[in-house]
Design an enzyme around this catalytic site. Structure first.
Site, PDB file in Angstrom:
ATOM      1  N   LYS A 103     -49.431 -21.488 -79.333  1.00 30.28           N
ATOM      2  CA  LYS A 103     -48.831 -21.282 -80.658  1.00 30.28           C
ATOM      3  C   LYS A 103     -47.381 -20.801 -80.511  1.00 30.28           C
ATOM      4  CE  LYS A 103     -49.639 -18.516 -84.795  1.00 30.28           C
ATOM      5  NZ  LYS A 103     -50.576 -17.626 -85.500  1.00 30.28           N
ATOM      6  N   GLU A 118     -49.232 -16.641 -69.156  1.00 23.79           N
ATOM      7  CA  GLU A 118     -50.201 -17.446 -68.406  1.00 23.79           C
ATOM      8  C   GLU A 118     -49.982 -18.929 -68.642  1.00 23.79           C
ATOM      9  OE1 GLU A 118     -50.845 -14.859 -70.316  1.00 23.79           O
ATOM     10  OE2 GLU A 118     -52.514 -13.630 -69.549  1.00 23.79           O
ATOM     11  N   GLY A 175     -54.629 -17.628 -83.815  1.00 24.44           N
ATOM     12  CA  GLY A 175     -55.064 -18.293 -82.583  1.00 24.44           C
ATOM     13  C   GLY A 175     -56.569 -18.523 -82.529  1.00 24.44           C
ATOM     14  N   ARG A 176     -57.346 -17.479 -82.850  1.00 22.28           N
ATOM     15  CA  ARG A 176     -58.805 -17.604 -82.745  1.00 22.28           C
ATOM     16  C   ARG A 176     -59.414 -18.369 -83.911  1.00 22.28           C
ATOM     17  NH1 ARG A 176     -56.822 -12.717 -83.452  1.00 22.28           N
ATOM     18  NH2 ARG A 176     -57.422 -11.401 -85.207  1.00 22.28           N
ATOM     19  N   GLU A 186     -61.814  -9.703 -81.313  1.00 18.34           N
ATOM     20  CA  GLU A 186     -60.377  -9.618 -81.551  1.00 18.34           C
ATOM     21  C   GLU A 186     -60.119  -9.399 -83.042  1.00 18.34           C
ATOM     22  OE1 GLU A 186     -57.498 -11.801 -78.832  1.00 18.34           O
ATOM     23  OE2 GLU A 186     -57.175 -12.838 -80.711  1.00 18.34           O
ATOM     24  N   HIS A 190     -84.890 -14.533 -68.493  1.00 18.95           N
ATOM     25  CA  HIS A 190     -85.265 -14.132 -67.137  1.00 18.95           C
ATOM     26  C   HIS A 190     -84.295 -13.108 -66.571  1.00 18.95           C
ATOM     27  CE1 HIS A 190     -88.369 -17.245 -67.001  1.00 18.95           C
ATOM     28  NE2 HIS A 190     -87.549 -17.832 -67.851  1.00 18.95           N
ATOM     29  N   LYS A 250     -49.622  -8.587 -73.337  1.00 22.33           N
ATOM     30  CA  LYS A 250     -48.601  -9.608 -73.093  1.00 22.33           C
ATOM     31  C   LYS A 250     -47.311  -8.953 -72.568  1.00 22.33           C
ATOM     32  CE  LYS A 250     -50.183 -13.301 -76.167  1.00 22.33           C
ATOM     33  NZ  LYS A 250     -49.858 -14.301 -77.183  1.00 22.33           N
TER      34      LYS A 250
END
Ligand code: G6Q
Length: 545
Positions: A210, A216, A271-272, A357, A388, A508
């Site tokens: 965005k 990263e 973003g999410r 978030e 399990h 960030k």
């Protein structure tokens, strides 16, 4: 002080809920079911192809009535209208929250500052569709004239988790001639492993960011460009092997991607909340435009339900309110999400970002510290695998762990009696969690006395079950929207900003300073705490021993 600004715990409905909790602690599921033969059907609701059974939650009709009264007192209806109406409800960033416009049908209207944003959304969708057609048909060629066979999405957080989850969830619908990879971590291993068997001449990178500034993603994008250019032998090849998804045209151009190959979105898409924007380009490439549109239709069906249905029948509202009940009255600090569908294996990871978030906040919209718990920890794994391992704790641990079970009537991959076995496990788990096994039952099975306490299951462990006909693009859209709006409902009750993420912003910025110290002259004075200083020296190999 306006009604909306009243501290949550001083509201009449909150106090009534507290008294209700003190009186019966939500009740015993065994008794609640015994006292109401139709509970399993009455405590259920259905919309947009999803059936929500919340009868195994520790709620009575009174609980739901009080929770809805709380929603009304907290102005949830007005908050919903404000979101859909394009108001700047993300107050700390002064932004509108209009991800619902991403799936509004062509020809409809959603207004922001007097402008209908739907045509802009549809224009980007049309460009994405044309691009997908060219890639999927082989019309778009790589720099050496080869057809594109590999797509690598580079992005992180909201620019990765949605695309990965959507691709994995809808893999059955994907074009198997395309290899899809996702690179997010700044750990070089992620990029190296994702590309080691790929031919650069057949590989297209989608740089999804965005802001187009994220450390990263920018680092991975630079490495991708170096990898691609080294293999293809020319800088000019970037034009055929890189496209971008971003709101930052300048950043994209600076990186060297022609903005003709950029797909945009807007600051009103968090973003999410962006997997159905151009951030979903990899999804559309994998499953094709028609399936992508079907996914959007599923989102929209749930949006409409959320916007219009009365709260007592409104799935996201009910789910959100029951979450508040479990979080703030039962004291449950986590929620397990347990999809009984292997394709949904990344769904819990996706939900972790969406929920944590959004609602992992410590102050109200007005900036005062909250005096109650906000968002719980979300986690989970697909069933039956989790059975399990960690289910032991859900059944017999000392903590209450509410669970969301997700299941489908029909499997996409019919194989012998696998699906009956899978579904039998879903039903068995929710039954066992609700009703447990008493001492008498354990004894009646002939259990040696010393083992009886170990084999007792208290039961009364709250679960919801979400069932749909089959995992389709449409169902996935509805499912994601269900969680998005349930997160919204909770944020509205807790009075927090579900749409900012200052905690992420801190991360960030923090590393930038230390990178300089890792790469600068050895022996330079470090001004951190003694632990951080020692760790940095050890990393640099300058520890004094
Ligand atoms: C999501 C967050 C965060 C964001 C990533 C990537 O809501 O803001 O996860 O998506 O930090 O940001 P960019 O897309 O700007 O690279």
């Amino acid at each position: 002080m306006s009604e909306n600004a009243l501290p949550l715990t001083t509201r009449a409905a909150w106090k009534a809920l507290q008294a209700h909790w003190d009186a019966q602690r939500g009740g015993q599921l065994r008794e609640l079911f015994a006292g109401d033969a139709k509970r399993g059907e009455r405590f259920a609701a259905e919309a947009a192809g999803l059936y929500l059974d919340y009868s195994k939650q520790r709620v009575t009709e009174e609980t739901i009535k009080l929770l809805i009264a709380l929603a009304n007192e907290c102005g949830v209806r007005a908050r919903i209208d404000a979101m859909f109406g394009g108001e700047r409800i993300n107050v700390s960033e002064n932004r509108a929250v209009l991800h619902t416009a991403l799936r509004a049908p062509a020809g409809s209207s959603m207004m922001l500052d007097g402008v209908n944003v739907v045509p802009q959304v549809q224009a980007v969708l049309a460009r994405m569709e044309e691009f997908c057609r060219r890639i999927r048909s082989g019309e778009w060629k790589g720099d050496t004239g080869k057809r594109i066979k590999n797509i690598v999405n580079i992005g992180i957080g909201g620019s990765d988790l949605g695309p990965v989850m959507a691709y994995e969830s809808l893999r059955w619908y994907s074009d198997r001639a395309l290899t899809m990879r996702f690179v997010s971590n700044v750990d070089g291993t992620d990029f190296v492993e994702a590309t080691r068997d790929l031919d650069a001449a057949e590989t297209l990178f989608i740089v999804s960011s965005k802001t187009f500034t994220t450390l990263e993603t920018m680092t991975n994008a630079q490495s991708a460009r170096a990898w691609s250019v080294a293999a293809l032998g020319s800088e000019a090849s970037v034009a055929k092997h890189f496209v971008a998804v971003s709101t930052n045209a300048d950043g994209v151009a600076k990186f060297g991607i022609d903005t003709a190959n950029m797909f945009g979105f807007w600051d009103w898409v968090g973003g999410r909340y962006s997997m159905d924007s151009a951030i979903g380009l990899s999804t559309m490439l994998a499953i094709g435009p028609e399936n992508f549109r079907a996914m959007l239709a599923g989102f929209h069906a749930m949006d409409e339900h959320f916007r219009t249905a009365p709260f007592e029948k409104n799935l996201p509202v009910l789910m959100g309110l029951i979450g508040v009940w479990n979080n703030n009255f039962l004291g449950a600090s986590t929620v397990a999400v347990l999809p009984y569908d292997q394709y949904l294996k990344r769904f819990p990871a996706y939900l972790q970002q969406l929920t944590m978030e959004s609602n992992g906040k410590h102050v109200t919209l007005g900036g005062s510290p909250v005096e109650y718990e906000t968002g719980p920890v979300y986690w989970g794994e697909p069933g039956t695998n989790g059975q399990h391992s960690f289910y032991q704790m859900i059944h017999q641990g000392t903590r209450v762990i509410p669970c969301d079970f997700i299941a489908f009537r029909k499997s996409l991959n019919t194989l012998g009696n696998h699906h009956d076995l899978l579904m039998a496990n879903v039903f068995a788990q929710t039954e066992a969690l609700a009703f447990g096994k008493t001492e008498e039952q354990v004894r009646a099975e002939g259990t040696p006395e010393a083992l009886v306490p170990h084999r007792v299951f208290e039961g009364n462990r709250p679960t919801s079950t979400i069932m749909a006909e089959q995992l389709t693009p449409q169902t996935l859209g509805a499912l994601v929207a269900l969680y998005e709006h349930s997160v919204f409902t909770q944020g509205a009750i807790w009075g927090i900003d579900s749409f900012d993420q200052w905690g992420v912003e801190l991360g960030k910025a923090l590393a930038q300073k230390i990178v300089g110290e890792l790469q600068g002259p050895a022996g330079a004075k470090l001004a951190h705490d003694s632990s951080t200083n020692a760790l940095i020296r050890r990393y640099r190999g300058t520890a004094s021993g």
